[in-house]
Design a protein around this motif. Structure first.
Motif: not given
Length: 70
Positions: A36-61
C-alpha cells in the motif's frame, strides 16, 4: 508505471518474466505490509513526474523475502 527493464538476476530471483507482464504484474511480489505505502508513493511520483526510491520487501520465487530499493 510500466517496467521497461529488469536485470537477469532479479528475474531469476522472482520468477518474473518481463516479456510476459510488464504492466502491473510485478507488484504482486511486493510484501503485503509494504504494498500500500509503496504504490501510494510510486503513484505520487508518477503524477508529479519526480524520481522515486523506496525500500520494500519483495517475495522471491523460493518463497523467501528480500529487501529491495526501487
Amino acid at each position: 508505471g510500466k517496467v521497461i527493464y529488469m536485470n537477469e538476476k532479479l528475474e531469476e530471483m522472482t520468477g518474473f518474466d518481463l516479456s510476459q507482464d510488464s504492466q502491473e504484474g510485478w507488484t504482486r511480489n511486493i510484501h503485503p505490509e509494504d504494498k500500500g505505502s509503496f504504490l501510494e508513493s510510486w503513484n505520487e511520483a508518477l503524477r508529479e513526474q519526480k524520481p522515486h526510491s523506496q525500500e520494500f520487501r519483495f517475495s522471491q520465487k523460493d518463497e523467501k523475502v528480500g529487501w529491495f530499493l526501487g
